[in-house]
Design a protein around this motif. Structure first.
Motif, PDB file in Angstrom:
ATOM      1  N   MET A 277     -14.660  49.733  33.202  1.00  0.00           N
ATOM      2  CA  MET A 277     -14.039  49.604  31.881  1.00  0.00           C
ATOM      3  C   MET A 277     -14.339  50.823  31.018  1.00  0.00           C
ATOM      4  SD  MET A 277     -15.023  45.692  30.953  1.00  0.00           S
ATOM      5  CE  MET A 277     -14.761  44.339  32.102  1.00  0.00           C
ATOM      6  N   ARG A 278     -15.581  51.260  31.056  1.00  0.00           N
ATOM      7  CA  ARG A 278     -15.974  52.420  30.256  1.00  0.00           C
ATOM      8  C   ARG A 278     -15.174  53.653  30.676  1.00  0.00           C
ATOM      9  NH1 ARG A 278     -20.848  51.547  30.787  1.00  0.00           N
ATOM     10  NH2 ARG A 278     -21.332  52.915  32.545  1.00  0.00           N
TER      11      ARG A 278
ATOM     12  N   TYR B  11     -14.037  46.509  23.686  1.00  0.00           N
ATOM     13  CA  TYR B  11     -13.287  47.768  23.758  1.00  0.00           C
ATOM     14  C   TYR B  11     -11.931  47.624  23.064  1.00  0.00           C
ATOM     15  CZ  TYR B  11     -16.516  50.083  26.981  1.00  0.00           C
ATOM     16  OH  TYR B  11     -17.610  50.695  27.541  1.00  0.00           O
TER      17      TYR B  11
ATOM     18  N   ILE C 231      -7.959  43.684  36.282  1.00  0.00           N
ATOM     19  CA  ILE C 231      -8.623  42.514  35.703  1.00  0.00           C
ATOM     20  C   ILE C 231      -8.312  41.266  36.516  1.00  0.00           C
ATOM     21  CG2 ILE C 231      -8.845  41.081  33.638  1.00  0.00           C
ATOM     22  CD1 ILE C 231      -7.947  43.556  32.008  1.00  0.00           C
TER      23      ILE C 231
ATOM     24  N   HIS D  76     -17.084  41.969  27.125  1.00  0.00           N
ATOM     25  CA  HIS D  76     -17.319  43.408  27.006  1.00  0.00           C
ATOM     26  C   HIS D  76     -15.981  44.138  26.918  1.00  0.00           C
ATOM     27  CE1 HIS D  76     -20.059  46.825  27.394  1.00  0.00           C
ATOM     28  NE2 HIS D  76     -19.166  47.398  28.181  1.00  0.00           N
ATOM     29  N   LEU D  77     -14.995  43.683  27.684  1.00  0.00           N
ATOM     30  CA  LEU D  77     -13.660  44.268  27.627  1.00  0.00           C
ATOM     31  C   LEU D  77     -13.023  44.029  26.267  1.00  0.00           C
ATOM     32  CD1 LEU D  77     -11.196  45.601  28.917  1.00  0.00           C
ATOM     33  CD2 LEU D  77     -10.613  43.401  29.933  1.00  0.00           C
ATOM     34  N   ASP D  78     -13.209  42.834  25.709  1.00  0.00           N
ATOM     35  CA  ASP D  78     -12.649  42.546  24.395  1.00  0.00           C
ATOM     36  C   ASP D  78     -13.264  43.428  23.314  1.00  0.00           C
ATOM     37  OD1 ASP D  78     -10.873  40.590  25.269  1.00  0.00           O
ATOM     38  OD2 ASP D  78     -12.387  39.008  25.144  1.00  0.00           O
TER      39      ASP D  78
ATOM     40  N   ARG E 174     -18.288  46.828  34.304  1.00  0.00           N
ATOM     41  CA  ARG E 174     -18.437  47.410  32.966  1.00  0.00           C
ATOM     42  C   ARG E 174     -18.313  48.930  33.016  1.00  0.00           C
ATOM     43  NH1 ARG E 174     -22.536  43.407  32.674  1.00  0.00           N
ATOM     44  NH2 ARG E 174     -24.144  44.976  33.073  1.00  0.00           N
TER      45      ARG E 174
ATOM     46  N   TRP F 238     -12.180  53.722  31.689  1.00  0.00           N
ATOM     47  CA  TRP F 238     -10.790  53.650  31.236  1.00  0.00           C
ATOM     48  C   TRP F 238     -10.586  54.376  29.907  1.00  0.00           C
ATOM     49  CZ3 TRP F 238     -10.166  47.683  32.235  1.00  0.00           C
ATOM     50  CH2 TRP F 238      -9.992  47.477  33.606  1.00  0.00           C
TER      51      TRP F 238
ATOM     52  N   THR G   4     -19.131  39.762  30.835  1.00  0.00           N
ATOM     53  CA  THR G   4     -18.454  40.995  31.224  1.00  0.00           C
ATOM     54  C   THR G   4     -17.051  41.060  30.642  1.00  0.00           C
ATOM     55  OG1 THR G   4     -19.718  41.095  33.290  1.00  0.00           O
ATOM     56  CG2 THR G   4     -17.684  42.377  33.196  1.00  0.00           C
ATOM     57  N   LEU G   5     -16.347  39.931  30.606  1.00  0.00           N
ATOM     58  CA  LEU G   5     -15.004  39.899  30.048  1.00  0.00           C
ATOM     59  C   LEU G   5     -15.027  40.123  28.537  1.00  0.00           C
ATOM     60  CD1 LEU G   5     -13.603  36.880  32.092  1.00  0.00           C
ATOM     61  CD2 LEU G   5     -13.271  39.323  32.532  1.00  0.00           C
TER      62      LEU G   5
ATOM     63  N   HIS H 228      -7.602  38.036  31.640  1.00  0.00           N
ATOM     64  CA  HIS H 228      -8.854  37.296  31.453  1.00  0.00           C
ATOM     65  C   HIS H 228      -8.785  36.313  30.298  1.00  0.00           C
ATOM     66  CE1 HIS H 228      -9.190  40.554  28.555  1.00  0.00           C
ATOM     67  NE2 HIS H 228     -10.232  39.971  27.998  1.00  0.00           N
TER      68      HIS H 228
END
Length: 239
Positions: free
Chosen positions: A145-146, A194, A169, A190-192, A142, A148, A187-188, A230
Motif C-alpha cells: 500500500m505504501r 491513505y 485488494i 490502514h488503507l482507509d 502494508r 502505491w 490492515t484494511l 474491502h
C-alpha cells in the motif's frame, strides 16, 4: 549462476536464494526425499508440503519426536538438513486439547495458526486452533500500500483509485479473509487512512481537516459499500 554484472559463478551444490529455478528444483527433489518417503515410512501421519515448507500431523508428542528424529536422519542421508529454527514440534491447543507445551503457534502460507477465541452457531465462545493472516503477510500488504503512493494521486478520482487497486485488494480478501477475517481489519483500515490523506490533498474543503475527511469517507463507504473491495467487510469509521 549468472550475477547482475553478467559474470558467471560455477556452483556444485544448492540453488541461489530467490532464483527462479529454486522452487522447481525444491519440489522435484523433495517429492522423492520427503513425500514418497513419508507415504512409505509413516503412512498414518498426514502432511502438507508447499515448496520447502511442510506440516506433519502427529497424534502424540512421542510420535512427533520419533518423526523428527527420522526426518533428520533421512535428510542427512540426502545431503540436506532441516532448518534449525523453523523445524519444531507445535501443540495444537484448543478446548479439547488443554495440555501444556512451550510452543503452540506456527506460520504457513501467509497464515498464523494458533489458539483463538471463536463462537459456534449458537453464539457460545470456545477456543479453537485456527488460522488467520500472519503478521509477516500483513506487513507485506502494508508495504505494498505504501508503495502505491495513493495519498499523492490527487489527479485521480476516488473511482479511479478503486479501479486501479481493487484487483489487488480483492485478491487479498479472497485469500486471507477465508479464515478469521477480522484479523485483516487493522490492515484494511490502514488503507482507509491513505484514502483520508488523499482526500485532504484532493479537496480544498478537507485540507488540514483529517477528522472531516474521515467523516466524508465514512459517508461514501456507507452509501457505496461496493466501491472498494474491502468495504464489503469493514468500513472506515468517522473518527
Amino acid at each position: 549462476m549468472q550475477l547482475e554484472d553478467g559474470s558467471r559463478v560455477a556452483r556444485d551444490k544448492g540453488t541461489p536464494q530467490g532464483g527462479v529455478i529454486s522452487p522447481l528444483l525444491s519440489n522435484l527433489f523433495l517429492h522423492y526425499v520427503f513425500d514418497r518417503w513419508m507415504r512409505k515410512q509413516f503412512p498414518d501421519i498426514p502432511f502438507e508440503r508447499y515448496a520447502d515448507d511442510a506440516i506433519c500431523h502427529c497424534k502424540t508428542l512421542v510420535q512427533a519426536q520419533q518423526l523428527l528424529a527420522a526426518l533428520e536422519q533421512r535428510f542427512a542421508e540426502c545431503h540436506l538438513e532441516l532448518h534449525p529454527q523453523k523445524t519444531r514440534v507445535v501443540y495444537c491447543k484448543d478446548d479439547d486439547r488443554r495440555g501444556r507445551h512451550p510452543d503452540h503457534s506456527f506460520d504457513f502460507l501467509g497464515f498464523t495458526f494458533r489458539p483463538r477465541r471463536s463462537k459456534n452457531r449458537w453464539g457460545k465462545s470456545f477456543i479453537n486452533f485456527s488460522p488467520a493472516v500472519s503478521n509477516k503477510a500483513a506487513k507485506t500488504m502494508r508495504s505494498k500500500m505504501r508503495g502505491w503512493g495513493l495519498q499523492n494521486r490527487s489527479d485521480k478520482s476516488l473511482e479511479d483509485l478503486a479501479r486501479m487497486f481493487n484487483p489487488v485488494i480483492q485478491g487479498w480478501m479472497n485469500y486471507f479473509a477465508k479464515f478469521y477475517k477480522s484479523a485483516m481489519y487493522p490492515t484494511l483500515r490502514h488503507l482507509d487512512r491513505y484514502l483520508v490523506r488523499w482526500a485532504t490533498r484532493k479537496y480544498k474543503k478537507l485540507y488540514r481537516h483529517r477528522r472531516r475527511a474521515q467523516q466524508w469517507l465514512a459517508r461514501i463507504a456507507q452509501s457505496r459499500p461496493g466501491l472498494f473491495a474491502h468495504w464489503r467487510y469493514v468500513q472506515p469509521t468517522a473518527g
